[in-house]
Every structure is written in structure tokens, then in C-alpha cells.
Scaffold this motif. Structure first.
Motif, PDB file in Angstrom:
ATOM      1  N   VAL A 174      66.082  60.246 -19.916  1.00 57.03           N
ATOM      2  CA  VAL A 174      65.997  58.847 -20.320  1.00 57.03           C
ATOM      3  C   VAL A 174      66.761  58.695 -21.632  1.00 57.03           C
ATOM      4  CG1 VAL A 174      64.452  56.962 -20.958  1.00 57.03           C
ATOM      5  CG2 VAL A 174      63.759  58.573 -19.199  1.00 57.03           C
ATOM      6  N   GLY A 175      67.833  57.899 -21.601  1.00 61.17           N
ATOM      7  CA  GLY A 175      68.683  57.700 -22.774  1.00 61.17           C
ATOM      8  C   GLY A 175      68.119  56.692 -23.758  1.00 61.17           C
TER       9      GLY A 175
ATOM     10  N   LEU B 192      64.399  49.733 -23.893  1.00 63.73           N
ATOM     11  CA  LEU B 192      63.992  48.736 -22.890  1.00 63.73           C
ATOM     12  C   LEU B 192      62.616  49.056 -22.316  1.00 63.73           C
ATOM     13  CD1 LEU B 192      67.374  48.189 -21.030  1.00 63.73           C
ATOM     14  CD2 LEU B 192      66.242  46.629 -22.626  1.00 63.73           C
ATOM     15  N   ARG B 193      62.347  50.334 -22.102  1.00 60.18           N
ATOM     16  CA  ARG B 193      61.034  50.729 -21.585  1.00 60.18           C
ATOM     17  C   ARG B 193      59.923  50.437 -22.593  1.00 60.18           C
ATOM     18  NH1 ARG B 193      61.093  54.946 -17.337  1.00 60.18           N
ATOM     19  NH2 ARG B 193      63.210  55.080 -16.587  1.00 60.18           N
TER      20      ARG B 193
ATOM     21  N   VAL C  26      51.648  50.981 -19.384  1.00 59.34           N
ATOM     22  CA  VAL C  26      51.445  52.330 -19.929  1.00 59.34           C
ATOM     23  C   VAL C  26      52.504  53.289 -19.369  1.00 59.34           C
ATOM     24  CG1 VAL C  26      49.842  54.282 -19.974  1.00 59.34           C
ATOM     25  CG2 VAL C  26      48.992  51.957 -20.322  1.00 59.34           C
ATOM     26  N   VAL C  27      52.927  53.082 -18.142  1.00 62.33           N
ATOM     27  CA  VAL C  27      53.904  53.980 -17.507  1.00 62.33           C
ATOM     28  C   VAL C  27      55.250  53.942 -18.216  1.00 62.33           C
ATOM     29  CG1 VAL C  27      55.136  54.496 -15.364  1.00 62.33           C
ATOM     30  CG2 VAL C  27      52.709  53.903 -15.293  1.00 62.33           C
ATOM     31  N   PRO C  28      55.868  52.764 -18.425  1.00 65.65           N
ATOM     32  CA  PRO C  28      57.147  52.797 -19.141  1.00 65.65           C
ATOM     33  C   PRO C  28      57.018  53.299 -20.580  1.00 65.65           C
ATOM     34  CG  PRO C  28      56.560  50.531 -18.578  1.00 65.65           C
ATOM     35  CD  PRO C  28      55.563  51.421 -17.933  1.00 65.65           C
ATOM     36  N   LEU C  29      55.893  53.023 -21.231  1.00 67.34           N
ATOM     37  CA  LEU C  29      55.695  53.546 -22.578  1.00 67.34           C
ATOM     38  C   LEU C  29      55.625  55.074 -22.568  1.00 67.34           C
ATOM     39  CD1 LEU C  29      53.143  51.265 -24.475  1.00 67.34           C
ATOM     40  CD2 LEU C  29      55.506  51.761 -25.048  1.00 67.34           C
ATOM     41  N   ALA C  30      54.897  55.616 -21.634  1.00 69.44           N
ATOM     42  CA  ALA C  30      54.771  57.079 -21.555  1.00 69.44           C
ATOM     43  C   ALA C  30      56.107  57.740 -21.248  1.00 69.44           C
ATOM     44  CB  ALA C  30      53.739  57.457 -20.494  1.00 69.44           C
ATOM     45  N   THR C  31      56.863  57.188 -20.308  1.00 70.77           N
ATOM     46  CA  THR C  31      58.154  57.790 -19.969  1.00 70.77           C
ATOM     47  C   THR C  31      59.140  57.659 -21.127  1.00 70.77           C
ATOM     48  OG1 THR C  31      58.887  55.773 -18.842  1.00 70.77           O
ATOM     49  CG2 THR C  31      57.879  57.499 -17.483  1.00 70.77           C
ATOM     50  N   ALA C  32      59.042  56.575 -21.887  1.00 73.30           N
ATOM     51  CA  ALA C  32      59.920  56.421 -23.052  1.00 73.30           C
ATOM     52  C   ALA C  32      59.568  57.442 -24.129  1.00 73.30           C
ATOM     53  CB  ALA C  32      59.808  55.007 -23.610  1.00 73.30           C
ATOM     54  N   MET C  33      58.287  57.649 -24.353  1.00 71.30           N
ATOM     55  CA  MET C  33      57.863  58.601 -25.382  1.00 71.30           C
ATOM     56  C   MET C  33      58.204  60.049 -24.988  1.00 71.30           C
ATOM     57  SD  MET C  33      56.746  56.909 -27.813  1.00 71.30           S
ATOM     58  CE  MET C  33      57.116  55.186 -27.682  1.00 71.30           C
ATOM     59  N   LEU C  34      58.068  60.361 -23.716  1.00 75.78           N
ATOM     60  CA  LEU C  34      58.386  61.709 -23.246  1.00 75.78           C
ATOM     61  C   LEU C  34      59.890  61.937 -23.112  1.00 75.78           C
ATOM     62  CD1 LEU C  34      55.692  62.167 -20.454  1.00 75.78           C
ATOM     63  CD2 LEU C  34      55.751  63.273 -22.688  1.00 75.78           C
ATOM     64  N   GLY C  35      60.634  60.856 -22.844  1.00 74.58           N
ATOM     65  CA  GLY C  35      62.065  60.989 -22.600  1.00 74.58           C
ATOM     66  C   GLY C  35      62.365  61.524 -21.221  1.00 74.58           C
ATOM     67  N   TRP C  36      61.383  61.507 -20.373  1.00 69.43           N
ATOM     68  CA  TRP C  36      61.520  62.048 -19.019  1.00 69.43           C
ATOM     69  C   TRP C  36      60.859  61.115 -18.021  1.00 69.43           C
ATOM     70  CZ3 TRP C  36      57.698  64.108 -15.617  1.00 69.43           C
ATOM     71  CH2 TRP C  36      58.219  64.742 -14.501  1.00 69.43           C
ATOM     72  N   CYS C  37      61.590  60.777 -16.968  1.00 66.72           N
ATOM     73  CA  CYS C  37      61.077  59.896 -15.932  1.00 66.72           C
ATOM     74  C   CYS C  37      61.033  60.670 -14.612  1.00 66.72           C
ATOM     75  CB  CYS C  37      61.977  58.674 -15.792  1.00 66.72           C
ATOM     76  SG  CYS C  37      61.481  57.553 -14.478  1.00 66.72           S
ATOM     77  N   PRO C  38      59.850  60.818 -14.005  1.00 60.05           N
ATOM     78  CA  PRO C  38      59.764  61.564 -12.759  1.00 60.05           C
ATOM     79  C   PRO C  38      60.548  60.925 -11.617  1.00 60.05           C
ATOM     80  CG  PRO C  38      57.593  60.748 -13.437  1.00 60.05           C
ATOM     81  CD  PRO C  38      58.549  60.380 -14.487  1.00 60.05           C
TER      82      PRO C  38
ATOM     83  N   SER D 188      64.080  61.966 -11.926  1.00 66.22           N
ATOM     84  CA  SER D 188      64.234  63.362 -11.515  1.00 66.22           C
ATOM     85  C   SER D 188      64.323  63.485 -10.004  1.00 66.22           C
ATOM     86  CB  SER D 188      63.066  64.197 -12.028  1.00 66.22           C
ATOM     87  OG  SER D 188      63.109  64.298 -13.420  1.00 66.22           O
ATOM     88  N   MET D 189      63.501  62.715  -9.307  1.00 64.26           N
ATOM     89  CA  MET D 189      63.494  62.795  -7.838  1.00 64.26           C
ATOM     90  C   MET D 189      64.805  62.327  -7.218  1.00 64.26           C
ATOM     91  SD  MET D 189      59.705  61.818  -6.518  1.00 64.26           S
ATOM     92  CE  MET D 189      59.341  60.446  -7.589  1.00 64.26           C
ATOM     93  N   ILE D 190      65.423  61.306  -7.824  1.00 58.87           N
ATOM     94  CA  ILE D 190      66.661  60.788  -7.230  1.00 58.87           C
ATOM     95  C   ILE D 190      67.920  61.290  -7.936  1.00 58.87           C
ATOM     96  CG2 ILE D 190      65.564  58.734  -6.267  1.00 58.87           C
ATOM     97  CD1 ILE D 190      66.665  57.118  -8.606  1.00 58.87           C
ATOM     98  N   GLY D 191      67.748  62.125  -8.952  1.00 58.19           N
ATOM     99  CA  GLY D 191      68.887  62.757  -9.619  1.00 58.19           C
ATOM    100  C   GLY D 191      69.646  61.861 -10.580  1.00 58.19           C
ATOM    101  N   VAL D 192      68.970  60.915 -11.211  1.00 57.17           N
ATOM    102  CA  VAL D 192      69.605  59.996 -12.149  1.00 57.17           C
ATOM    103  C   VAL D 192      69.274  60.407 -13.577  1.00 57.17           C
ATOM    104  CG1 VAL D 192      69.608  57.583 -12.943  1.00 57.17           C
ATOM    105  CG2 VAL D 192      69.479  58.091 -10.506  1.00 57.17           C
ATOM    106  N   SER D 193      70.228  60.197 -14.469  1.00 56.02           N
ATOM    107  CA  SER D 193      69.994  60.445 -15.887  1.00 56.02           C
ATOM    108  C   SER D 193      70.748  59.401 -16.689  1.00 56.02           C
ATOM    109  CB  SER D 193      70.457  61.832 -16.290  1.00 56.02           C
ATOM    110  OG  SER D 193      70.278  62.016 -17.680  1.00 56.02           O
ATOM    111  N   THR D 194      70.058  58.745 -17.631  1.00 55.77           N
ATOM    112  CA  THR D 194      70.718  57.792 -18.518  1.00 55.77           C
ATOM    113  C   THR D 194      70.953  58.415 -19.882  1.00 55.77           C
ATOM    114  OG1 THR D 194      68.591  56.831 -19.174  1.00 55.77           O
ATOM    115  CG2 THR D 194      69.743  55.786 -17.342  1.00 55.77           C
ATOM    116  N   CYS D 195      70.606  59.672 -20.003  1.00 62.18           N
ATOM    117  CA  CYS D 195      70.788  60.402 -21.260  1.00 62.18           C
ATOM    118  C   CYS D 195      72.228  60.898 -21.336  1.00 62.18           C
ATOM    119  CB  CYS D 195      69.812  61.575 -21.294  1.00 62.18           C
ATOM    120  SG  CYS D 195      69.754  62.405 -22.877  1.00 62.18           S
TER     121      CYS D 195
END
Length: 64
Positions: A5-6, A12-13, A39-51, A54-61
Motif C-alpha cells: 500500500v503506497g 485515501l484509506r 476500521v478495515v481501511p484504517l488497519a490496512t493503511a496502518m499496516l501498509g499491507w492489504c490482503p 496480495s491475493m490479486i497481485g497488486v501493489s501501489t507501493c
């Protein structure tokens, strides 16, 4: 967990997550529970990782 997650995506999250949680807290209607999904977008933003990314092979980082 590899960061996928870039910076702009994170910002935005965070905005979306805070807006949804604010809706849940401030809304008095029967659909306020939907806001707790924020809570989901906040958690993924804080972790920098979106499951889902990962499943679809996308990275904005920018770094790999």
C-alpha cells in the motif's frame, strides 16, 4: 508481509476510514453499523499491507 500500500493509497484509506467511523459515531439511524467497516481501511493503511491486494497481485507501493 510485504508492503503493498503506497503513500497516496494510505492517505485515501485513512480519510475514508475516519469518515466511515465518524458516520457510525455521529449517525443516529439504523444503518450506523455500516460505518464500522471503516476500521478495515484504517488497519490496512496502518499496516501498509492489504490482503486483497496480495491475493490479486497488486501493489501501489513504489518500492519492491
Amino acid at each position: 508481509m510485504t508492503t503493498n500500500v503506497g503513500g497516496i493509497d494510505r492517505a485515501l484509506r485513512i480519510v475514508a476510514g475516519i469518515a466511515l467511523i465518524a458516520f457510525a459515531l455521529l449517525s443516529g439511524n439504523q444503518y450506523a453499523w455500516i460505518g464500522w467497516i471503516g476500521v478495515v481501511p484504517l488497519a490496512t493503511a496502518m499496516l501498509g499491507w492489504c490482503p486483497a491486494y496480495s491475493m490479486i497481485g497488486v501493489s501501489t507501493c513504489s518500492r519492491r
